[in-house]
Motif scaffolding. Structure first.
Motif, PDB file in Angstrom:
ATOM      1  N   LEU A 159      42.834  40.842  41.113  1.00 34.94           N
ATOM      2  CA  LEU A 159      43.460  40.375  42.118  1.00 34.94           C
ATOM      3  C   LEU A 159      43.796  38.820  41.949  1.00 34.94           C
ATOM      4  N   HIS A 160      42.551  38.137  41.544  1.00 36.41           N
ATOM      5  CA  HIS A 160      42.838  36.700  41.470  1.00 36.41           C
ATOM      6  C   HIS A 160      43.935  36.276  40.418  1.00 36.41           C
ATOM      7  N   GLU A 161      44.037  37.105  39.163  1.00 37.59           N
ATOM      8  CA  GLU A 161      45.210  36.819  38.306  1.00 37.59           C
ATOM      9  C   GLU A 161      46.343  37.544  38.678  1.00 37.59           C
ATOM     10  N   GLN A 162      46.298  38.630  39.093  1.00 38.59           N
ATOM     11  CA  GLN A 162      47.704  39.444  39.723  1.00 38.59           C
ATOM     12  C   GLN A 162      48.447  38.425  40.532  1.00 38.59           C
ATOM     13  N   PHE A 163      47.783  37.877  41.621  1.00 38.59           N
ATOM     14  CA  PHE A 163      48.460  37.279  42.580  1.00 38.59           C
ATOM     15  C   PHE A 163      48.147  35.702  42.422  1.00 38.59           C
ATOM     16  N   ASP A 164      47.547  35.206  41.495  1.00 38.63           N
ATOM     17  CA  ASP A 164      47.788  33.912  41.450  1.00 38.63           C
ATOM     18  C   ASP A 164      46.864  33.244  42.378  1.00 38.63           C
ATOM     19  N   ILE A 165      45.695  33.760  42.704  1.00 34.01           N
ATOM     20  CA  ILE A 165      44.808  33.195  43.859  1.00 34.01           C
ATOM     21  C   ILE A 165      43.862  32.261  43.336  1.00 34.01           C
ATOM     22  N   ASP A 166      43.743  31.155  43.906  1.00 31.79           N
ATOM     23  CA  ASP A 166      42.966  30.050  43.430  1.00 31.79           C
ATOM     24  C   ASP A 166      41.493  30.328  43.578  1.00 31.79           C
ATOM     25  N   HIS A 167      40.986  30.787  44.706  1.00 36.26           N
ATOM     26  CA  HIS A 167      39.460  30.876  45.145  1.00 36.26           C
ATOM     27  C   HIS A 167      39.086  32.499  45.467  1.00 36.26           C
ATOM     28  N   ILE A 168      38.099  32.479  45.078  1.00 36.38           N
ATOM     29  CA  ILE A 168      37.262  33.924  45.524  1.00 36.38           C
ATOM     30  C   ILE A 168      36.018  33.631  46.235  1.00 36.38           C
TER      31      ILE A 168
END
Length: 370
Positions: A79-88
């Motif tokens: 999901l981090h890669e798919q939606f370009d989310i910076d932080h988990i």
């Protein structure tokens, strides 16, 4: 409003001010610090958040996902890669305020009993909140969220996406304009075979996590939608519930409830965790009726029938992603300082009615509502 003109602008966002849009566009070149979107932390990354909320947030103009909060960070890397989310981050890290400068608001999508924990923490961090329905498991716990957000001066919206969905908004307008006369009866239902899409150990069948069964998870859709359309709050409720063998023995498997309104109107509603998937909404007035096909199933086909006197109209509108509309609306409210219609008090009221419905089912008596 005449029936012939009712659907001329079916998908128009009556909540969105055109002049604000122009001001926003004009401000960007000269005021680079003017926020273009609301940066969202998604708290709880279950099936709905993954498959419906995240794509909707990403597609919206007013929101942008910037952080995921989950108990299993390693499982969210795609999901981090798919939606370009910076932080988990983990839940504990979120509560501690990690990366607090990377988001402006939170979307709480955890099991119901944890809503207050994360919504209140967000408010204490000075962040706006959109929280899934029901707002919590009891009206008292939901009120704690409302109070925390009020004290912090942040926006709180209960995620009733049907309140921004075009078919329901047009229906509300038709009723308010008297197109079908005075509403006398409402009929609505929502059934969904839960175990076709979830394991028997799903949190939705745990009363401590969910706060109830079919009434809380499915019945809340017709309950809130009818309240939104009719506006006067119900003053009484009568309910019956039925549960059979495991895994439904701890929560209500099937429920029927009737709302009574001070106008004399009644609303007969049903919900089921163990029946063929179907939803419907029908309003019968003194001069006509409105019928909506499949309003609660997650993808509204925009099919309506409206009868007013001798005039009958069948209408099918263009497809609209109601989840995206919900986040567009929330983002718009945060950016403009507008108060959302489905606010925290709306969520508290539904829980008070649900609590009364469970009392009615246990006592086999009508329960009055203040």
């Amino acid at each position: 409003m005449s029936l012939e003109d009712a659907f001329d602008e079916f998908t128009h966002r009556d909540w969105e001010r055109t002049e604000w849009e122009q001001v926003r566009e004009d401000a960007q070149p000269t005021a680079p610090d003017t926020p273009e979107t609301v940066r969202l932390a998604i708290v709880g990354v279950g099936n709905f958040a993954r498959n419906r909320a995240l794509p909707a947030i990403t597609d919206s103009r007013y929101c942008d996902p910037t952080m995921l909060v989950t108990g299993s960070p390693d499982q969210c890397r795609t999901l981090h890669e798919q939606f370009d989310i910076d932080h988990i981050v983990t839940y504990d890290a979120f509560l501690a305020g990690n990366h607090i400068d990377t988001y402006d608001a939170v979307y709480v999508a955890t099991p119901n009993t944890f809503h207050s924990r994360y919504a209140i923490a967000a408010a204490e961090h000075g962040k706006h909140v959109i929280c899934e329905k029901p707002l919590e498991t009891t009206p008292e716990r939901a009120q704690e969220i409302v109070d925390a957000c009020d004290e912090a001066g942040v926006t709180l919206m209960t995620a009733y996406r049907l309140q921004v969905e075009p078919t329901v908004r047009r229906t509300k307008e038709l009723v308010a304009d008297g197109v079908i006369g005075d509403v006398v009866q409402a009929h609505a239902g929502f059934s969904h075979p839960l175990l076709d899409h979830a394991d028997p150990d799903t949190w939705r069948l745990d009363p401590d996590l969910a706060g109830g069964g079919a009434l809380v998870d499915l019945g809340i859709y017709p309950l809130n939608t009818i309240r939104f359309i009719l506006e006067p709050e119900p003053d009484g409720v009568y309910a019956q519930i039925h549960s059979s063998a495991p895994p439904f023995d701890a929560v209500d498997q099937h429920v029927s409830f009737q709302l009574e309104f001070p106008t004399g109107a009644t609303a007969a509603c049903t919900a089921s965790f163990d029946a063929h998937a179907r939803s419907w909404l029908e309003l019968i007035g003194t001069d006509g009726l409105i019928s909506i096909t499949s309003p609660f199933g997650g993808v509204v086909p925009q099919e309506m029938i409206v009868e007013s006197g001798d005039v009958r109209m069948e209408y099918t509108g263009p497809p609209v992603d109601e989840v995206r509309e919900e986040f567009e609306y929330f983002g718009y409210c945060v950016l403009t300082g507008a108060d959302p219609e489905p606010d925290g008090e709306d969520g508290v009221m539904d829980l008070a009615i649900i609590e009364a419905a469970y009392e009615s089912a246990e006592t086999h008596c009508r329960v009055g509502l203040e």
